[in-house]
Write an enzyme that holds these catalytic residues in place. Sequence first.
Site, PDB file in Angstrom:
ATOM      1  N   ASP A 133      -9.592 -14.753 -34.570  1.00 34.41           N
ATOM      2  CA  ASP A 133      -9.686 -15.345 -35.908  1.00 34.41           C
ATOM      3  C   ASP A 133     -11.082 -15.191 -36.504  1.00 34.41           C
ATOM      4  O   ASP A 133     -11.245 -14.733 -37.632  1.00 34.41           O
ATOM      5  CB  ASP A 133      -9.360 -16.850 -35.875  1.00 34.41           C
ATOM      6  CG  ASP A 133      -7.879 -17.110 -35.633  1.00 34.41           C
ATOM      7  OD1 ASP A 133      -7.063 -16.233 -35.949  1.00 34.41           O
ATOM      8  OD2 ASP A 133      -7.559 -18.206 -35.141  1.00 34.41           O
ATOM      9  N   ARG A 147     -16.277 -30.966 -32.633  1.00 31.91           N
ATOM     10  CA  ARG A 147     -16.345 -30.434 -34.005  1.00 31.91           C
ATOM     11  C   ARG A 147     -17.513 -30.966 -34.834  1.00 31.91           C
ATOM     12  O   ARG A 147     -18.212 -30.182 -35.479  1.00 31.91           O
ATOM     13  CB  ARG A 147     -15.026 -30.678 -34.746  1.00 31.91           C
ATOM     14  CG  ARG A 147     -13.801 -30.009 -34.124  1.00 31.91           C
ATOM     15  CD  ARG A 147     -14.051 -28.588 -33.744  1.00 31.91           C
ATOM     16  NE  ARG A 147     -12.853 -27.902 -33.276  1.00 31.91           N
ATOM     17  CZ  ARG A 147     -12.852 -26.720 -32.685  1.00 31.91           C
ATOM     18  NH1 ARG A 147     -14.015 -26.089 -32.472  1.00 31.91           N
ATOM     19  NH2 ARG A 147     -11.737 -26.157 -32.276  1.00 31.91           N
ATOM     20  N   ASP A 175      -8.802 -29.873 -37.048  1.00 33.21           N
ATOM     21  CA  ASP A 175     -10.169 -29.379 -36.936  1.00 33.21           C
ATOM     22  C   ASP A 175     -10.781 -29.018 -38.288  1.00 33.21           C
ATOM     23  O   ASP A 175     -11.963 -29.239 -38.525  1.00 33.21           O
ATOM     24  CB  ASP A 175     -10.228 -28.199 -35.973  1.00 33.21           C
ATOM     25  CG  ASP A 175     -10.049 -28.650 -34.527  1.00 33.21           C
ATOM     26  OD1 ASP A 175     -10.491 -29.780 -34.215  1.00 33.21           O
ATOM     27  OD2 ASP A 175      -9.478 -27.903 -33.724  1.00 33.21           O
ATOM     28  N   SER A 186      -2.955 -21.216 -27.473  1.00 35.79           N
ATOM     29  CA  SER A 186      -4.198 -21.429 -28.194  1.00 35.79           C
ATOM     30  C   SER A 186      -4.969 -22.490 -27.424  1.00 35.79           C
ATOM     31  O   SER A 186      -4.445 -23.567 -27.148  1.00 35.79           O
ATOM     32  CB  SER A 186      -3.893 -21.909 -29.609  1.00 35.79           C
ATOM     33  OG  SER A 186      -5.010 -22.603 -30.118  1.00 35.79           O
TER      34      SER A 186
END
Length: 414
Positions: free
Chosen positions: A14, A93, A122, A173
Amino acid sequence: MTKKVVLAYSGGLDTSVAIRWLNDKGWDVIAFTVDLGEKKDLDTIQQRALKTGASAAYVADGREAFLNLFVWPSLQAGAIYEKQYPLATALGRPLIAAMLVQVARREGATAIAHGCTGKGNDQVRFDVAAAALAPELEVVAPVREWGMNRDDEIEYAQKHGIEVPATVRSPYSTDENLWGRSIEAGVLEDPWAEPPADVYAWTADPRECPDEPAYVEIGFKSGIPSMLDGRPAGPLELVTALNRLGGRHGVGRIDHLENRLIGIKSREIYEAPAAVLLLQAHQALEDITLPKEVARFKEQVAQQWAQMVYDGLWFSPLRDALYAFVVETQAHVDGEVRLKLFKGSSQVVGRKSPSQLYQLSLATYGKGDAFDQSAAAGFIKLWGLGVRTASQVQGRLHAQDLQHLLRDVKRLAP
Ligand code: ARG
């Protein structure tokens, strides 16, 4: 002058595609990778960023900051989302966002970017943290905008000569840091499907765990762990050792059907040996040191804290206010907890504190009983006064339910 953006770069598909996509949109991309303990090859990632089109690539070690500033306060708070998830990803995060903001300032960038989709938590955590720390910065989220699926991305990568990272072959993932590993997608999307063995990377199958239990002693000072088996241990050493030990004994597997902030239910597997052990030990120490009323109220605070972190409000007035309470409660959370690990489970088998409110002289049924039992009668008379009055004035309570209780009783008389 081209506009600059600092991208949170993981080295995966990504964010690699994102570098090129941002370039095409006219951005000068600065890649930023932070190590939160995921044992990646940072040099390779840095090289890949430059090869893919970044004009600079930063790597930073965020491990100590992560534990000291994000994990320890959450451990002190006792934060577990929906009774299951110790919040590894959610805690990482805001730190990454804060570091992005710092780099953006240093580089004179006008935006930060991340590789989050538009369906998850996220994106919220990045965007809201940025809004709190640097409201003047724009946030760009290529994956949310470009409308490509995984196959489209691979095609895009091949067309543009972007190296496709090996992780693309995994059906899952994943996200990982020192506080835990998160795994979703693939067969896990079927909530009826038992997680296959290849989901797990940190924890042993209980059938393959040692046949002897292991014991570990964790020492806390003001609710922060600082000793392991009687020796002082720094945050990194402590968490790494507990992840390894817990993992070997199969501790820390979590299968969570969770509520995302944006309204989707999703199924995620977590491996979090150190988090599970530390939260359990910390709770055990609070059990023996916190006054009853504080402990009860703190449960609500713990829940609020977990929700707040999950929902992306780390940098918020609410966290400051809750933390003021949490810190106040931790003043006497000192002492040691002994845990026993065996084939996938961990149990508290001992706890002690120099400031424990557990007093043998009050609790004992043996010798040295200092408790005045005669005082109990008067106390109970007043404690029960309310229900006694209700019963007298408004009719005996539960009279209906009690009628049938003695139906099957046999009476014997000489
Ligand atoms: N559901 C977790 C959270 O919102 C983890 C998200 C990331 N998971 C992943 N497998 N990439 O905090």
